[in-house]
Design an enzyme around this catalytic site. Structure first.
Site, short mmCIF file in Angstrom:
data_model
loop_
_atom_site.label_atom_id
_atom_site.label_comp_id
_atom_site.label_asym_id
_atom_site.label_seq_id
_atom_site.Cartn_x
_atom_site.Cartn_y
_atom_site.Cartn_z
N HIS A 158 48.67 41.55 44.22
CA HIS A 158 48.79 39.98 43.68
C HIS A 158 48.85 39.97 41.90
O HIS A 158 49.48 39.22 41.68
CB HIS A 158 47.34 39.47 43.77
CG HIS A 158 47.09 39.68 45.40
ND1 HIS A 158 47.67 38.84 46.43
CD2 HIS A 158 46.13 40.35 45.98
CE1 HIS A 158 47.20 39.05 47.66
NE2 HIS A 158 46.22 40.00 47.34
N HIS A 174 43.62 41.43 34.16
CA HIS A 174 44.74 41.39 35.04
C HIS A 174 45.88 40.46 34.32
O HIS A 174 45.32 39.74 33.68
CB HIS A 174 44.67 41.05 36.67
CG HIS A 174 44.00 39.70 36.53
ND1 HIS A 174 42.54 39.45 36.50
CD2 HIS A 174 44.53 38.48 36.83
CE1 HIS A 174 42.22 38.21 36.69
NE2 HIS A 174 43.22 37.64 36.72
N HIS A 220 49.02 37.14 34.96
CA HIS A 220 50.01 36.14 35.71
C HIS A 220 51.25 36.01 34.85
O HIS A 220 51.15 35.84 33.79
CB HIS A 220 49.02 34.91 35.97
CG HIS A 220 47.72 35.15 36.56
ND1 HIS A 220 47.49 34.98 37.99
CD2 HIS A 220 46.55 35.38 35.91
CE1 HIS A 220 46.35 35.07 38.20
NE2 HIS A 220 45.75 35.35 36.93
N GLU A 274 48.71 30.28 34.08
CA GLU A 274 48.11 29.38 34.92
C GLU A 274 47.61 28.15 34.34
O GLU A 274 47.88 27.07 34.60
CB GLU A 274 47.00 30.13 35.44
CG GLU A 274 47.29 31.43 36.36
CD GLU A 274 46.50 31.74 37.57
OE1 GLU A 274 45.26 32.06 37.39
OE2 GLU A 274 46.86 31.66 38.72
N HIS A 323 43.99 37.69 31.71
CA HIS A 323 42.64 37.21 32.21
C HIS A 323 41.76 38.52 31.93
O HIS A 323 42.08 39.42 32.66
CB HIS A 323 42.62 36.75 33.48
CG HIS A 323 43.07 35.31 33.69
ND1 HIS A 323 43.64 34.70 34.83
CD2 HIS A 323 43.33 34.50 32.51
CE1 HIS A 323 44.21 33.50 34.48
NE2 HIS A 323 43.95 33.19 33.36
N THR A 335 41.13 31.66 40.49
CA THR A 335 42.60 30.99 40.69
C THR A 335 43.16 31.77 42.03
O THR A 335 44.16 31.55 42.35
CB THR A 335 43.28 31.12 39.67
OG1 THR A 335 43.74 32.64 39.37
CG2 THR A 335 42.76 30.50 38.27
N THR A 336 42.33 32.77 42.44
CA THR A 336 43.02 33.40 43.84
C THR A 336 41.93 33.11 44.91
O THR A 336 40.57 33.20 44.43
CB THR A 336 43.14 35.08 43.55
OG1 THR A 336 41.83 35.64 43.23
CG2 THR A 336 44.09 35.21 42.45
N1 LIG Z 1 42.49 34.69 37.76
S1 LIG Z 1 41.08 35.06 38.33
O1 LIG Z 1 40.31 34.25 39.28
O2 LIG Z 1 40.29 35.68 37.28
C1 LIG Z 1 41.48 36.42 39.27
C2 LIG Z 1 42.94 36.91 39.84
F1 LIG Z 1 43.71 36.21 39.36
C3 LIG Z 1 42.77 38.20 40.50
F2 LIG Z 1 44.34 38.42 40.86
C4 LIG Z 1 41.86 38.84 40.87
S2 LIG Z 1 42.18 40.33 41.65
O3 LIG Z 1 43.40 41.22 40.88
O4 LIG Z 1 41.18 40.97 42.09
C5 LIG Z 1 43.21 40.06 43.16
C6 LIG Z 1 42.52 38.98 43.89
O5 LIG Z 1 41.39 39.51 44.66
C7 LIG Z 1 40.51 38.66 40.77
N2 LIG Z 1 39.47 39.45 40.84
C8 LIG Z 1 38.13 39.00 40.98
C9 LIG Z 1 38.07 37.79 42.19
C10 LIG Z 1 38.45 38.63 43.49
C11 LIG Z 1 37.40 39.56 43.93
C12 LIG Z 1 37.03 40.52 42.69
C13 LIG Z 1 36.21 41.79 42.66
C14 LIG Z 1 35.93 42.43 41.69
C15 LIG Z 1 36.49 42.17 40.26
C16 LIG Z 1 37.19 41.03 40.21
C17 LIG Z 1 37.34 40.22 41.28
C18 LIG Z 1 40.53 37.44 39.65
F3 LIG Z 1 39.24 37.11 39.36
ZN LIG Z 2 43.63 35.46 36.88
#
Ligand SMILES: NS(=O)(=O)c1c(F)c(F)c(S(=O)(=O)CCO)c(N[C@H]2CCCc3ccccc32)c1F
Ligand SMILES: [Zn+2]
Length: 263
Positions: free
Chosen positions: A66, A91, A93, A104, A117, A198-199
């Site tokens: 992702h 990470h 986008h 985003e 982010h 956002t995911t």
């Molecule tokens: N835009 S965003 O909302 O910040 C955002 C992302 F866009 C994003 F891609 C991720 S991901 O890379 O983990 C792939 C999606 O599961 C996260 N991870 C978070 C939420 C999911 C579970 C988890 C578990 C441990 C640490 C972080 C996270 C994410 F928060």
């Molecule tokens: Zn993000």
């Protein structure tokens, strides 16, 4: 968990079937439109601690299909909020080689080429991010908008390893560096609102801080990010490029967006 993507049958219009919160309230990202902004003089400059990681430390960089993410030590934290929010991962986008629009959050409809982010969790109240994930005061994410312009040596600290994580589930260890250098110079001008991941699972658990001032990376650095990765694993026959991994902006409903600056 259930499969989800950014396009096709498992795209964002279908997320709420497997992830009900994605169809709920307080969703992110949103468009920062001038009429819904409110200046709040109480919003103090963001203060981060222990972001200057020693190069002796190693970070795990991975492609999870992702995004490309970097694990971060929980010693890194935000100290200027009511609770301590400790770092978990960062990470990005981004758009694509033909689309320099992949952020985003947007500002009066302007979408930037990419967005960084840095995900933190409330370590005063919760023992780890998995517990904090679905709590209303569980997470704080710093959003950094990315423009194409001058070369950015800080981003190159990890962009130069992208070829080691081309396919889903690939990981590499990289030398740690000063994560503060990924942020804009001033941390006093930002947008603040209550929103969500956002995911999927889209939990409405994120206190969003998006800095007003973008950082820049060179066109070559942007193209490297936009063209190096695949969302498919190396074994899969048809390689699927990993790009345009941004969610569309969501309705602000009657949320007010606070800003730490006056126009
Ligand atoms: N835009 S965003 O909302 O910040 C955002 C992302 F866009 C994003 F891609 C991720 S991901 O890379 O983990 C792939 C999606 O599961 C996260 N991870 C978070 C939420 C999911 C579970 C988890 C578990 C441990 C640490 C972080 C996270 C994410 F928060
Ligand atoms: Zn993000």
């Amino acid at each position: 968990g259930a499969k989800w993507t950014y396009s096709g049958p498992y795209g964002e219009q279908s997320w709420s079937r497997s992830f009900p919160f994605c169809g709920g309230a307080f969703q992110s990202p949103i468009d920062f439109q001038t009429p819904i902004l409110r200046y709040d003089p109480a919003l103090s400059p963001i203060e981060v601690k222990n972001y200057n990681l020693p190069p002796s430390e190693q970070l795990t960089m991975s492609n999870n299909g992702h995004s490309v993410k970097l694990s971060l030590p929980s010693s890194m934290h935000i100290s200027s909020m009511p609770y301590r929010y400790s770092a978990s991962q960062l990470h990005l986008h981004w758009g694509s080689s033909s689309l320099l629009e992949g952020s985003e959050h947007t500002i009066n409809g302007k979408q930037f080429p990419a967005e960084l982010h840095i995900v933190h969790f409330n370590s005063d109240k919760y023992s780890n991010i998995s517990v904090a994930l679905d709590k209303s005061d569980g997470l704080a994410v710093l959003g950094i908008l990315i423009e194409v312009g001058n070369f950015n040596p800080a981003f190159d600290r990890f962009l130069k390893y992208l070829n080691g994580v081309k396919f889903k589930d690939q990981k590499v260890q990289i030398a740690a560096f000063n994560i503060r250098e990924l942020l804009p110079d001033g941390l006093h001008e930002y947008y603040r609102y209550d929103g969500s991941l956002t995911t999927p699972p889209c939990y409405p658990s994120v206190l969003w801080t998006v800095f007003k001032n973008p950082v820049t990376v060179s066109r070559q650095q942007f193209l490297s990010l936009a063209t190096s990765l695949y969302s498919s694993s190396s074994q899969e026959s048809a390689p699927e490029p990993l790009n345009r991994n941004f969610r569309k902006t969501q309705l602000a409903d009657n949320r007010v967006i606070l800003v730490s600056f006056q126009q």
